[in-house]
Design a protein around this motif. Structure first.
Motif, PDB file in Angstrom:
ATOM      1  N   GLU A   1     -32.675  35.019  13.892  1.00 52.15           N
ATOM      2  CA  GLU A   1     -31.712  35.971  14.431  1.00 52.15           C
ATOM      3  C   GLU A   1     -32.416  37.205  14.988  1.00 52.15           C
TER       4      GLU A   1
ATOM      5  N   ASP B   1     -29.971  27.418  11.563  1.00 49.47           N
ATOM      6  CA  ASP B   1     -30.672  28.038  12.689  1.00 49.47           C
ATOM      7  C   ASP B   1     -30.819  27.055  13.853  1.00 49.47           C
TER       8      ASP B   1
ATOM      9  N   VAL C   1     -25.970  35.207  18.675  1.00 53.46           N
ATOM     10  CA  VAL C   1     -25.665  36.344  17.801  1.00 53.46           C
ATOM     11  C   VAL C   1     -24.242  36.236  17.265  1.00 53.46           C
TER      12      VAL C   1
ATOM     13  N   TYR D   1     -24.231  33.574  14.670  1.00 58.83           N
ATOM     14  CA  TYR D   1     -24.868  34.048  13.445  1.00 58.83           C
ATOM     15  C   TYR D   1     -23.909  34.912  12.640  1.00 58.83           C
TER      16      TYR D   1
END
Length: 143
Positions: free
Chosen positions: A5, A78, A133, A136
């Motif tokens: 991230e 991820d 983003v 995440y």
């Protein structure tokens, strides 16, 4: 914040800043009296692309020095986020390629062809990073 991230944030910031620098260098010539064919955009484009690559590496190292991550290995989440972000961002690569193709067919000029490709690369990077983003922060969609 995970290692991946942090890298996404760095990539996003560098993509926006790099293109901003390019616009700062080329836009005054485009808006001024300079004919499009005489605008010296190639050195500005090459230096901003190269500078963005170097800046991303340096900034990534600095971020890890200031706020070290527990692990540099990405997990399954991820990888899913990266895959989703890249899929979304690749749409602009296709749009850029098609736009450049159309401009070439219409003899649009090297300046416009190069700039539409560069713009779409930047938009792809921004859209890909923003998608990552958001995912995440909100979680991987389960459709």
């Amino acid at each position: 914040m995970s290692y991946e991230e942090k890298g996404t944030w760095v990539y996003l910031v560098v993509a926006v800043a790099g293109y901003g620098v390019y616009l700062f260098l080329v836009l005054p010539q485009l808006l001024g009296e300079t004919p499009v064919g005489a605008i010296d955009y190639v050195p500005a484009m090459l230096w901003t692309i190269g500078g963005a690559i170097v800046a991303a590496i340096v900034l990534r190292i600095l971020v890890e020095i200031v706020a070290p991550s527990g692990s540099t290995r990405g997990d399954v989440r991820d990888k899913e986020i990266d895959r989703l972000g890249e899929r979304v961002g690749n749409a602009f690569l296709v749009i850029g390629a098609l736009a450049a193709l159309v401009l070439a067919m219409l003899q649009g000029g090297y300046f416009w062809i190069a700039n539409v490709i560069y713009l779409c690369f930047v938009l792809s990077a921004i859209l890909s990073s923003v998608t990552k983003v958001i995912v995440y922060r909100r979680g991987v969609p389960t459709w």
